[in-house]
Motif scaffolding. Structure first.
Motif, short mmCIF file in Angstrom:
data_model
loop_
_atom_site.label_atom_id
_atom_site.label_comp_id
_atom_site.label_asym_id
_atom_site.label_seq_id
_atom_site.Cartn_x
_atom_site.Cartn_y
_atom_site.Cartn_z
N ILE A 1 -7.45 -12.54 10.03
CA ILE A 1 -8.32 -13.53 9.83
C ILE A 1 -7.97 -14.70 10.70
O ILE A 1 -8.74 -15.78 11.13
CB ILE A 1 -8.58 -14.01 8.41
N ASN B 1 -7.76 -18.89 3.67
CA ASN B 1 -7.32 -18.71 5.00
C ASN B 1 -8.72 -18.74 5.99
O ASN B 1 -9.15 -17.62 6.46
CB ASN B 1 -6.38 -17.81 5.39
N ARG B 2 -9.21 -19.70 6.36
CA ARG B 2 -10.50 -19.64 7.03
C ARG B 2 -10.01 -19.28 8.56
O ARG B 2 -8.89 -19.60 8.88
CB ARG B 2 -11.02 -21.08 7.15
N GLN C 1 -6.71 -14.62 -0.92
CA GLN C 1 -5.98 -15.07 0.31
C GLN C 1 -7.12 -15.45 1.18
O GLN C 1 -6.74 -16.26 2.13
CB GLN C 1 -4.94 -14.44 0.38
N LEU C 2 -7.85 -14.47 1.72
CA LEU C 2 -8.94 -14.60 2.98
C LEU C 2 -9.62 -15.98 2.63
O LEU C 2 -9.98 -16.69 3.30
CB LEU C 2 -9.65 -13.32 2.79
N ALA C 3 -10.14 -15.87 1.35
CA ALA C 3 -10.99 -17.15 1.19
C ALA C 3 -10.04 -18.60 1.41
O ALA C 3 -10.78 -19.39 1.68
CB ALA C 3 -11.40 -17.11 -0.43
N MET D 1 -7.20 1.43 -3.12
CA MET D 1 -6.08 0.49 -3.12
C MET D 1 -6.21 -0.27 -4.59
O MET D 1 -7.50 -0.31 -4.91
CB MET D 1 -6.13 -0.78 -2.08
N PRO D 2 -5.24 -0.45 -5.29
CA PRO D 2 -5.72 -1.03 -6.68
C PRO D 2 -6.21 -2.23 -6.71
O PRO D 2 -6.16 -3.33 -5.55
CB PRO D 2 -4.04 -1.30 -7.06
N ALA E 1 -4.83 -5.83 -6.26
CA ALA E 1 -4.35 -5.92 -4.94
C ALA E 1 -5.41 -6.34 -4.00
O ALA E 1 -5.35 -7.35 -3.41
CB ALA E 1 -3.67 -4.94 -4.41
N LYS E 2 -6.71 -5.63 -4.20
CA LYS E 2 -7.93 -6.19 -3.39
C LYS E 2 -8.13 -7.53 -3.49
O LYS E 2 -8.56 -8.27 -2.78
CB LYS E 2 -9.02 -5.11 -3.69
N ARG F 1 -6.28 -9.87 -4.80
CA ARG F 1 -5.36 -10.79 -4.53
C ARG F 1 -5.72 -11.01 -2.87
O ARG F 1 -5.50 -12.33 -2.57
CB ARG F 1 -4.09 -10.22 -4.52
N ILE F 2 -6.08 -9.97 -2.02
CA ILE F 2 -6.07 -10.13 -0.75
C ILE F 2 -7.57 -11.04 -0.37
O ILE F 2 -7.50 -12.02 0.45
CB ILE F 2 -6.37 -8.75 0.11
N ALA F 3 -8.46 -10.72 -1.23
CA ALA F 3 -9.61 -11.31 -1.10
C ALA F 3 -9.65 -12.99 -1.25
O ALA F 3 -10.12 -13.44 -0.53
CB ALA F 3 -10.96 -10.88 -1.90
N TYR G 1 -5.14 1.08 3.18
CA TYR G 1 -4.06 1.44 1.94
C TYR G 1 -3.45 2.83 2.28
O TYR G 1 -2.13 2.97 2.10
CB TYR G 1 -4.54 1.10 0.65
N LEU H 1 -4.49 -10.99 6.50
CA LEU H 1 -4.41 -12.24 6.85
C LEU H 1 -4.09 -12.50 8.31
O LEU H 1 -4.39 -13.45 8.98
CB LEU H 1 -3.15 -12.63 6.11
N THR I 1 -15.74 -15.93 6.78
CA THR I 1 -14.91 -15.19 5.99
C THR I 1 -15.47 -14.14 5.21
O THR I 1 -14.89 -12.99 4.87
CB THR I 1 -14.30 -16.52 5.19
N LEU J 1 -12.73 -6.01 4.27
CA LEU J 1 -11.81 -5.42 3.18
C LEU J 1 -12.27 -4.42 2.27
O LEU J 1 -11.77 -3.40 1.94
CB LEU J 1 -11.54 -6.61 2.20
N GLU K 1 0.58 -2.20 -0.38
CA GLU K 1 -0.27 -3.33 -0.62
C GLU K 1 0.10 -4.33 0.11
O GLU K 1 -0.77 -5.17 0.80
CB GLU K 1 -0.21 -3.56 -2.10
N GLN L 1 -2.41 -6.52 3.01
CA GLN L 1 -2.54 -7.76 2.80
C GLN L 1 -1.92 -8.62 4.07
O GLN L 1 -2.73 -9.31 4.67
CB GLN L 1 -1.55 -8.36 1.57
N GLY M 1 -10.44 -1.17 3.37
CA GLY M 1 -9.19 -1.61 2.89
C GLY M 1 -8.70 -0.34 2.09
O GLY M 1 -7.46 0.03 2.17
N ASP M 2 -9.42 0.52 1.57
CA ASP M 2 -8.85 1.76 0.95
C ASP M 2 -8.23 2.51 2.10
O ASP M 2 -7.05 3.33 2.05
CB ASP M 2 -10.08 2.45 0.14
N HIS N 1 -14.43 -10.33 4.20
CA HIS N 1 -14.51 -9.51 2.94
C HIS N 1 -15.23 -8.11 3.01
O HIS N 1 -14.75 -7.27 2.40
CB HIS N 1 -15.03 -10.38 1.77
#
Lengths: 187, 85
Positions: free
Chosen positions: A43, B81-82, B77-79, B66-67, B70-71, B73-75, A18, A40, A3, A10, A32, A36, A14-15, A7
């Protein structure tokens, strides 16, 4: 691959993802959301540990997510405001004999004009004046992408409606540019 | 003979689907005699090229981020969702 690596992705991509989504959907919240969904999906993908070019791979996923949003929007367009309007209601652009109500002007555009920030910002303003879904459909169709063919295939679900909407979008944008850009340059 | 309205519709559709032989012929005939519809056709080409430039300019604009909310929030969610084994 853990994971933690995702990260890093990301942070690294990520940018970019986006901006890629924002350029096409023109809605920060939608952008956004699709980014996201992309992470998801990534992963959860069994193959993500083997990806040697993560940005390319993630962008590929993102394109599909953007098309999903588009497909949903195109369906909504078809269901709502097009049913009794097959002609596209272009009365403001043409007289009753089908001639141009206001004749298109000659655009004398220097080659480098398209590079100019001024032109691009007026174009963005004109796109923002279109109904949001119409703008998205137009961008998906007219943006040259590697998977342009795929987008066309998706739009074929509602081809006739899509043609009418794209026609409307182009008519509106052309007119808006003529007024705001050429007018501004006093051509 | 096509009207300008019909010609403009076909010009737009020619960007979205292959026109039939009959449509292509009718459109070409109209464009030969109508400079306003020729202009319209050029404008649509210009518009398409401009859209490509606009998308590039957003994609390559490093100042758009990206705001951070939002980043995060995604991080988060990733944590939760292994990766699948």
């Amino acid at each position: 691959m853990t994971t933690a690596n995702m990260h890093d992705w990301l942070n690294d991509h990520g940018d970019f993802l986006y901006r890629f989504a924002l350029a096409r959907l023109r809605d920060p919240h939608l952008a956004e959301d699709v980014v996201q969904e992309t992470f998801l999906a990534a992963i959860k993908s069994p193959s993500f540990a083997e990806q040697s070019a993560p940005r390319t791979w993630l962008t590929g996923i993102l394109k599909h997510k953007i098309i999903d949003v588009m497909r949903k929007n195109v369906r909504e367009i078809a269901a709502s405001d097009l049913m009794d309007d097959e002609d596209g209601n272009m009365d403001e652009f043409f007289d009753e004999t089908g001639h141009w109500a206001e004749k298109p002007l000659a655009w004398d555009i220097p080659d480098n004009a398209l590079e100019q920030q001024q032109f691009l910002s007026i174009l963005q303003t004109c796109i923002d004046k279109l109904p949001a879904k119409l703008a998205q459909l137009f961008l998906m169709r007219d943006v040259h992408d590697t998977d342009n063919e795929e987008i066309c295939k998706e739009l074929n679900i509602t081809t006739t409606n899509a043609w009418v909407m794209l026609y409307r979008a182009r008519m509106g944008l052309r007119k808006c540019l003529e007024i705001n850009w050429l007018g501004g340059l006093k051509v | 003979m096509l009207s300008c309205k019909q010609a403009s519709q076909l010009t737009s559709q020619s960007l979205d689907r292959p026109l039939t032989l009959r449509e292509r012929f009718a459109l070409q005939l109209h464009l030969m005699i109508c400079k306003y519809c020729r202009r319209f056709s050029q404008h649509l080409q210009t518009l398409r090229a401009a859209i490509g430039k606009m998308v590039d300019s957003i994609e390559n604009n490093d100042t758009i981020k990206m705001p951070s909310a939002a980043k995060k929030r995604i991080a988060d969610q990733l944590a939760t969702n292994r990766p699948q084994p």
